[in-house]
Scaffold this active site. Sequence first.
Site, short mmCIF file in Angstrom:
data_model
loop_
_atom_site.label_atom_id
_atom_site.label_comp_id
_atom_site.label_asym_id
_atom_site.label_seq_id
_atom_site.Cartn_x
_atom_site.Cartn_y
_atom_site.Cartn_z
CG ASP A 166 -5.29 -43.58 -4.79
OD1 ASP A 166 -6.39 -43.85 -4.35
OD2 ASP A 166 -4.33 -44.03 -5.06
CG ASN A 536 -28.76 -15.92 -4.30
OD1 ASN A 536 -28.10 -16.48 -3.65
ND2 ASN A 536 -29.89 -15.39 -4.72
P1 ATP Z 1 -3.16 -45.68 -10.46
O1 ATP Z 1 -3.21 -44.22 -10.04
O2 ATP Z 1 -4.63 -46.07 -10.75
O3 ATP Z 1 -2.53 -46.62 -10.18
P2 ATP Z 1 -1.75 -45.41 -12.67
O4 ATP Z 1 -1.62 -44.71 -14.04
O5 ATP Z 1 -0.38 -44.79 -11.92
O6 ATP Z 1 -3.09 -45.31 -12.00
P3 ATP Z 1 -0.01 -47.65 -13.45
O7 ATP Z 1 -0.47 -48.99 -13.23
O8 ATP Z 1 1.23 -47.14 -12.81
O9 ATP Z 1 -1.33 -46.97 -12.96
O10 ATP Z 1 0.22 -47.60 -14.85
C1 ATP Z 1 -0.77 -47.89 -15.98
C2 ATP Z 1 0.12 -48.31 -17.07
O11 ATP Z 1 0.80 -47.28 -17.50
C3 ATP Z 1 1.33 -49.40 -17.05
O12 ATP Z 1 0.49 -50.49 -16.85
C4 ATP Z 1 2.01 -49.19 -17.96
O13 ATP Z 1 1.55 -49.59 -19.14
C5 ATP Z 1 1.97 -47.70 -18.18
N1 ATP Z 1 3.23 -47.19 -17.48
C6 ATP Z 1 3.29 -47.01 -16.28
N2 ATP Z 1 4.69 -46.36 -15.70
C7 ATP Z 1 5.20 -46.42 -17.09
C8 ATP Z 1 6.69 -46.03 -17.16
N3 ATP Z 1 7.63 -45.57 -16.21
N4 ATP Z 1 6.88 -46.17 -18.62
C9 ATP Z 1 6.12 -46.46 -19.50
N5 ATP Z 1 4.75 -46.99 -19.21
C10 ATP Z 1 4.50 -46.68 -17.99
#
Ligand code: ATP
Length: 790
Positions: A166, A536
């Site tokens: 994204d 270049n």
């Molecule tokens: P994308 O942008 O592809 O959605 P993302 O990293 O934002 O990626 P999420 O599904 O929000 O995707 O987070 C991935 C994992 O990170 C979650 O399944 C959870 O295990 C962990 N995670 C997300 N937010 C938290 C939080 N606030 N505290 C602890 N763990 C978290």
Amino acid sequence: SAINMLKQTLSGQKKKKIAVMTSGGDSPGMNAAVRAVVRTGIHFGCDVFAVYEGYEGLLRGGEYLKKMAWEDVRGWLSEGGTLIGTARSMEFKKREGRKQAAGNLIEQGIDALVVCGGDGSLTGADLFRHEWPSLVEDLVKDGRFTEEQVTPYRNLKIVGLVGSIDNDMSGTDSTIGAYSALERICEMVDYIDATAKSHSRAFVVEVMGRHCGWLALMAGIATGADYIFIPERAVPHGQWQDELKEVCQRHRAKGRRNNTIIVAEGAIDDQLNPVTCEDVKNVLIELGLDTKVTILGHVQRGGTAVAHDRWLATLQGVDAVKAILEMTPETPSPLIGILENKIIRMPLVESVKLTQSVAAAIESKNFDKAISLRDTEFIELYENFLSTTVKDDGSEMLPVTERLNIGIVHVGAPSAALNAATRAATLYCLSHGHTPIAIMNGFSGLIQTGEVKKMEWIDVENWHNLGGSEIGTNRSVAAEDLGTIAYYFQKIKLDGLIILGGFEGFKSLKQLRDGRSQHPIFNIPMTLIPSTISNNVPGTEYSLGVDTCLNALVKYTDDIKQSASATRRRVFVVEVQGGHSGYIASFTGLITGAVSIYTPEDKINLSSIQEDLTLLEENFRHDQGENRNGKILIRNEQASSVYSTELIANLISESCHGRFGVRTAIPGHAQQGGVPSSKDRVVASRFAVKCIKFIEQWNKNNQAPGTNTDSKILRFKFDAQGEKVPTIEHEDDSAAVICVNGSSISFKPIAGLWENETNVELRKGQEVHWTEYNKISDILSGRMKLRDEV
Ligand code: ATP
């Protein structure tokens, strides 16, 4: 060097153990990041573990934490998705889950973690770090470890890499995977375009981006869309329908046979109602347009990473390990980002907070704030998009006295996106009342025939994705006949000139500027947009067409490697272009995992070839079973007058006594690429508009256009708020090259560039800005390791 110093500090300490994981949605380039972390870690004497299945794997521990060997990541550069898996984990969101995860890490002696994921994953990671000391306390209280056992692991180090298609992270220009997704989108829309034109249809295309319109915006620019819907700039409730109709009708009236509308997944109106593809379709049907909807969905995530993402992931992976090794318990967790062309570190928490505040701003209907929280490039490109499509209704027309005649000329060998840049310049000129004038077939075209063409809106229809040069290009330089050029410039009353070209373009700009004393008409502002696959042009790190060329080379070498793997134990020496500049070779070598890179900057000799041979032997020795991979060596066409591509192949072939087969491969003109890459298209549009603004600025120097043939000094500029700010730029500054250097973009006067930064004989800049690539290649190919062992 810095590397040696790091190594020295590290020797004598306990063996550092680092874990690397991918989390959240997968994105192309994640494997390149993991590869870079694993190999850089091993290079610095660390043990590197891969965490399989994201936070889920961290919770399960055991076999989900796998110690990685050098060979384990072989061939990963060209694989899409993430090979170590990713998963969403509800358990990790709970303290209990994180305690379990901490225990699993301590069990392996790991106290450093590189996380590649989106803002959710990175928020989780930072929370994990802050809680770590108390989680460790709890683990002792629970009896899982003794005080003594946990003493060396009182602190956790976290480094974030943003893996997300994204491109939604604040503070960094691009995230790992975003340009690959954009490329996929543009490929698909190009296909759709063809059928849409055939049937004179309108197409509504939905792209990913729940809270971020980056993909939709960039796709809109790169595919010549009529209208886009993005979450940051919600459309007025109940009114957008009319605007959409107007724009589409206007473009049809100008001769367009199709319409393209890009809708981000998270598009909304200003009352926060979702705007869906169906909604848009219904409006277009009311207009009487034959309208179809395409929801691209998961194709956007798939496939192998484009050159940009492989490069970004590789450099960031290397920097992540360095950051881990340099961190103290007090250092805030860093996030590795990029600004223009420069890898940067920034505080993870702040970026994540800023990112989340965009979503909050949208929710509270504060769209001005939402868009202002995006980076400057985003805002600039959004305004350019409006200027060239939605606002081509006369609303941005300048007063008659400020309307200019702006010439555009292509010089040198064609590189990708010449047409895209010309299109953007034309559209921007037209919506502002300027007259865009194409100089046909380069300077010699002008000299011989005087042919120029006043560009109309319909002339540049379709040029966004057209390779080659529609107005014709030519290698000849301006000095061929400055007098005749001056005559025609005078005749068409030029107020400014944009040159698109490589070293010949650069030379021509210098010649025109030098001709000012003899031909006053050359006192008009003149700019060069560096456009050459050789990259270049002195003074800049980026040329238009380079990205397309690198993508073509990545595809070419991937294909060759596959063939080489199938035949087993085969080595290819690939010869790439670049003239006396090794940039393309170094870059390609870095992102294809070449065993060796031969460039004009680093001389080839018998002992370096001997080293290649040892490295190849070493590679094949470890390459057993399924892991057999073809090997690539990259040689720049001018790397050496003695060691030709053929000779290198023969030398290796002869000395390996048949243990592996050696072949040469020369992609030749395929390197120019057919269709320009999405990144080149976007940069083309951005630079073209910047150049026109540059020309406008100089012409606003209190003089009426067309009359200002006197010596000029720019006494003021307009800042972002439209306020006049004094400046002391002199006449010479009005003939300039648009340059990218590290994190900045600027117009550099040709006079100074020529004087101080140009190697005229070798047709390139004095400075080699990519030496870092070769050093990193040497680490990641194992060459450094080999040298250390010797
Ligand atoms: P994308 O942008 O592809 O959605 P993302 O990293 O934002 O990626 P999420 O599904 O929000 O995707 O987070 C991935 C994992 O990170 C979650 O399944 C959870 O295990 C962990 N995670 C997300 N937010 C938290 C939080 N606030 N505290 C602890 N763990 C978290």
